[in-house]
Design a protein around this motif. Structure first.
Motif, mmCIF file in Angstrom:
data_model
loop_
_atom_site.group_PDB
_atom_site.id
_atom_site.type_symbol
_atom_site.label_atom_id
_atom_site.label_comp_id
_atom_site.label_asym_id
_atom_site.label_seq_id
_atom_site.Cartn_x
_atom_site.Cartn_y
_atom_site.Cartn_z
ATOM 1 N N UNK A 172 0.978 -1.314 0.063
ATOM 2 C CA UNK A 172 -0.005 -0.040 0.137
ATOM 3 C C UNK A 172 0.760 1.203 -0.004
ATOM 4 N N UNK A 173 2.009 1.230 1.064
ATOM 5 C CA UNK A 173 2.730 2.405 0.916
ATOM 6 C C UNK A 173 3.582 2.614 -0.451
ATOM 7 N N UNK A 174 3.923 1.584 -0.783
ATOM 8 C CA UNK A 174 4.654 1.658 -2.273
ATOM 9 C C UNK A 174 3.656 2.155 -3.280
ATOM 10 N N UNK A 175 2.320 1.892 -3.422
ATOM 11 C CA UNK A 175 1.458 2.265 -4.227
ATOM 12 C C UNK A 175 1.107 3.752 -4.085
ATOM 13 N N UNK A 176 1.066 4.207 -2.865
ATOM 14 C CA UNK A 176 0.684 5.551 -2.599
ATOM 15 C C UNK A 176 2.030 6.630 -2.967
ATOM 16 N N UNK A 177 3.200 6.002 -2.641
ATOM 17 C CA UNK A 177 4.268 6.570 -3.199
ATOM 18 C C UNK A 177 4.379 6.946 -4.697
ATOM 19 N N UNK A 178 4.070 5.790 -5.248
ATOM 20 C CA UNK A 178 4.219 5.681 -6.915
ATOM 21 C C UNK A 178 2.970 6.836 -7.199
ATOM 22 N N UNK A 179 1.862 6.721 -6.839
ATOM 23 C CA UNK A 179 0.792 7.664 -7.124
ATOM 24 C C UNK A 179 1.264 8.935 -7.095
ATOM 25 N N UNK A 180 1.867 9.302 -5.912
ATOM 26 C CA UNK A 180 2.373 10.771 -5.791
ATOM 27 C C UNK A 180 3.253 11.199 -6.559
ATOM 28 N N UNK A 181 4.383 10.188 -7.032
ATOM 29 C CA UNK A 181 5.298 10.470 -7.872
ATOM 30 C C UNK A 181 4.869 10.616 -9.415
ATOM 31 N N UNK A 182 3.838 9.810 -9.852
ATOM 32 C CA UNK A 182 3.417 9.579 -11.173
ATOM 33 C C UNK A 182 2.556 10.871 -11.414
ATOM 34 N N UNK A 183 2.033 11.200 -10.457
ATOM 35 C CA UNK A 183 0.768 12.341 -10.645
ATOM 36 C C UNK A 183 1.457 14.006 -10.164
ATOM 37 N N UNK A 184 2.700 14.029 -9.721
ATOM 38 C CA UNK A 184 3.246 15.292 -9.324
ATOM 39 C C UNK A 184 4.608 15.720 -10.119
ATOM 40 N N UNK A 185 4.805 14.590 -10.888
ATOM 41 C CA UNK A 185 6.161 15.133 -11.905
ATOM 42 C C UNK A 185 5.706 16.324 -12.737
ATOM 43 N N UNK A 186 6.886 16.913 -13.009
ATOM 44 C CA UNK A 186 6.561 18.126 -13.824
ATOM 45 C C UNK A 186 6.195 17.859 -15.392
ATOM 46 N N UNK A 187 6.765 16.590 -15.912
ATOM 47 C CA UNK A 187 6.446 15.949 -17.261
ATOM 48 C C UNK A 187 5.489 15.224 -17.437
ATOM 49 N N UNK A 188 4.915 15.090 -18.183
ATOM 50 C CA UNK A 188 3.693 14.344 -18.536
ATOM 51 C C UNK A 188 3.121 13.515 -17.235
ATOM 52 N N UNK A 189 2.659 14.416 -16.164
ATOM 53 C CA UNK A 189 2.034 13.585 -15.123
ATOM 54 C C UNK A 189 0.779 12.860 -15.354
ATOM 55 N N UNK A 190 0.347 11.817 -14.299
ATOM 56 C CA UNK A 190 -0.429 10.877 -14.625
ATOM 57 C C UNK A 190 -1.917 11.899 -14.413
ATOM 58 N N UNK A 191 -2.677 11.758 -15.624
ATOM 59 C CA UNK A 191 -3.944 12.647 -15.590
ATOM 60 C C UNK A 191 -4.933 12.139 -16.480
ATOM 61 N N UNK A 192 -6.074 12.507 -16.141
ATOM 62 C CA UNK A 192 -7.031 11.883 -17.118
ATOM 63 C C UNK A 192 -7.151 13.033 -18.213
ATOM 64 N N UNK A 193 -7.059 12.362 -19.464
ATOM 65 C CA UNK A 193 -7.487 13.264 -20.629
ATOM 66 C C UNK A 193 -8.874 14.022 -20.521
ATOM 67 N N UNK A 194 -9.240 15.081 -21.027
ATOM 68 C CA UNK A 194 -10.292 15.832 -21.098
ATOM 69 C C UNK A 194 -11.357 15.089 -21.716
ATOM 70 N N UNK A 195 -10.878 14.001 -22.708
ATOM 71 C CA UNK A 195 -11.740 13.361 -23.419
ATOM 72 C C UNK A 195 -12.018 11.918 -23.090
ATOM 73 N N UNK A 196 -11.381 11.518 -21.930
ATOM 74 C CA UNK A 196 -11.058 10.216 -21.452
ATOM 75 C C UNK A 196 -12.402 9.675 -20.556
ATOM 76 N N UNK A 197 -12.892 8.448 -20.794
ATOM 77 C CA UNK A 197 -14.078 8.181 -19.976
ATOM 78 C C UNK A 197 -13.459 7.685 -18.653
#
Ligand code: DC
Length: 446
Positions: A172-197
């Motif tokens: 769980x802690x690994x997943x939370x860390x990776x979530x944070x990393x992946x969505x807070x990096x400057x380049x191409x962060x994890x985020x839902x595209x406007x036209x994604x379902x």
């Protein structure tokens, strides 16, 4: 250019399992882009680099060659010629992958590879930035997520089954860390595209998610075939052709039939399959200019035809062509109005003659055929009568010709759920294979 499906979402949302299942079902190429980042992560670890440091990782890229290969339908990833598909699945490599994926040079290094795979195939690609960066023009974009606890539970069970000793809390802690990393990096962060379902799989089973995403893909790709733009045939509006017309048409039919029997040595086979009513599709192979007549004679109800646009350019012929209920089609235009006109003709009670090959063949070969016939049959939901016209060489006086009608294929025999390109292709293949089988029968008699 193929169809592109992008599935993005956080670690452990089930992207790869679901994408793999769907790709096998749809016969798309599955591309697990996480494996590419993992491979760079593995290389960085092997070389003792600090995986967070761009200065240490960037120079390593020069020595790396990453290739994706498909062996027995499964994706295999090669690092400098070595198959590392299994080695990249450890928790240590997962974290290293998340680290290196924040380095711009790493992302740039992998971008072209991902784009080039997508340009050559129908792909289902999963990752973090597929819908936003790698394939911004993907036909279908899904953002698949689930709560961190649910994802940790699934990942923990998966790792334990492999004999990994990590505890649930560590996962769980690994997943939370990776979530944070992946969505807070400057380049191409994890985020839902406007036209994604958005699909939240927290309380869904694997089968339910596969079904749900399958439906979304079918719905979105269906738009590409244009089937949704077609006004479907309204059975209640289907008219019977006026009996007076039928009477005069019958007289004309007998005259033409007699003339054709005198001029050609023509045999009509499969009499039990001659359409007795209207509103059917008659799909035939195409051998000569006389084909529209050959296939219409056995049908008691007048037929309507798709004809090449060039024929309509000869003004003098126009009234005659129109009297025969022909309408123009521009080859390869993807014009949906042609489909709508076809459906209208069927609605008026006429039989619709189509030569799916689009062009005449010179011998017994039946060409591949266009999916237009399937699109019309799927939209109108009417029976399709396969027909084969066969003769040796060129059509001339007293030439032996066999015109064979096959059993109609009823609309419920086609499995059309969404009208996706795949379904229409299968439907077209079925029609063409029935025509080919009839041609073979004809040649037993020629
Ligand atoms: O999907 P995965 O867990 O195999 O991905 C490993 C890491 O790679 C993940 O933490 C983030 C990164 N990644 C990325 O940044 N962009 C992608 N398209 C795919 C993965």
């Amino acid at each position: 250019m193929g169809i592109k499906v992008a599935i993005d979402g956080p670690s452990g949302a089930g992207k790869s399992t679901i994408a793999k299942a769907l790709a096998a079902k749809l016969r798309y190429v599955y591309v697990d882009t996480g494996a590419l980042y993992r491979t760079i992560g593995l290389y960085a670890l092997r070389n003792g680099a600090d995986t967070k440091s761009a200065a240490e990782v960037e120079p390593l890229l020069e020595n790396i060659s990453v290739k994706l290969k498909y062996e027995n339908g499964a994706q295999q990833v090669y690092l400098n010629g070595e198959n590392v598909s299994e080695l990249i699945r450890t928790p240590e490599v997962s974290m290293a992958a998340s680290d290196v994926s924040a380095i711009p040079a790493v992302r740039a290094f992998l971008l072209d590879l991902q784009k080039s795979i997508a340009s050559e195939n129908n792909v289902l690609m999963d990752g973090r930035d597929i819908g936003t960066v790698v394939l911004p023009d993907a036909e279908v974009k899904i953002f698949l997520t689930a709560s961190a606890e649910e994802r940790a539970k699934r990942r923990f069970e998966e790792l334990s089954a492999k004999g990994d000793k990590s505890t649930y809390d560590e996962v769980l802690s690994d997943i939370q860390k990776r979530d944070y990393n992946d969505s807070h990096r400057d380049i191409a962060p994890l985020k839902q595209a406007d036209d994604a379902v958005l699909v939240d799989s927290t309380s869904m089973s694997l089968e339910q998610v596969v079904e749900k995403i399958g439906e979304i893909i079918a719905e979105k790709t269906r738009k590409r075939t244009g089937i949704d733009k077609i006004k479907p045939l309204d059975k209640s509006k289907c008219k019977k052709v006026n009996p007076v017309r039928v009477f005069f048409y019958d007289i004309l039919r007998v005259i033409v039939w007699t003339a054709f029997k005198i001029y050609y040595n023509v045999k009509f086979e499969g009499k039990e399959n001659f359409p007795k009513k209207g509103s059917n599709i008659i799909a035939s192979n195409h051998r000569s200019m006389a084909d529209p007549v050959f296939v219409s004679i056995p049908a008691r109800i007048q037929c309507s035809y798709m004809a090449k646009e060039s024929l309509f350019k000869i003004k003098a012929l126009n009234p005659l062509i129109r009297a025969f209920r022909a309408f123009p089609v521009t080859r390869g235009s993807g014009d949906t109005s042609v489909i709508s006109t076809s459906v209208e003709m069927l609605e008026k009670g006429y039989n619709l003659v189509i030569f799916p090959e689009g062009t005449r063949s010179k011998d017994r070969t039946v060409l591949k055929g266009k999916t237009g016939v399937a699109l019309i049959a799927a939209a109108a939901k009417v029976p399709v009568y396969p027909v084969a016209i066969s003769f040796e060489g060129k059509l001339c006086f007293r030439k032996k010709v066999i015109v064979r009608f096959g059993k109609p294929i009823e609309p419920d025999e086609f499995e059309i759920k969404s009208g996706s390109p795949r379904e229409l292709h299968a439907m077209k293949e079925r029609i063409m294979s029935e025509i080919s089988a009839l041609v073979e029968k004809n040649y037993e008699q020629l």
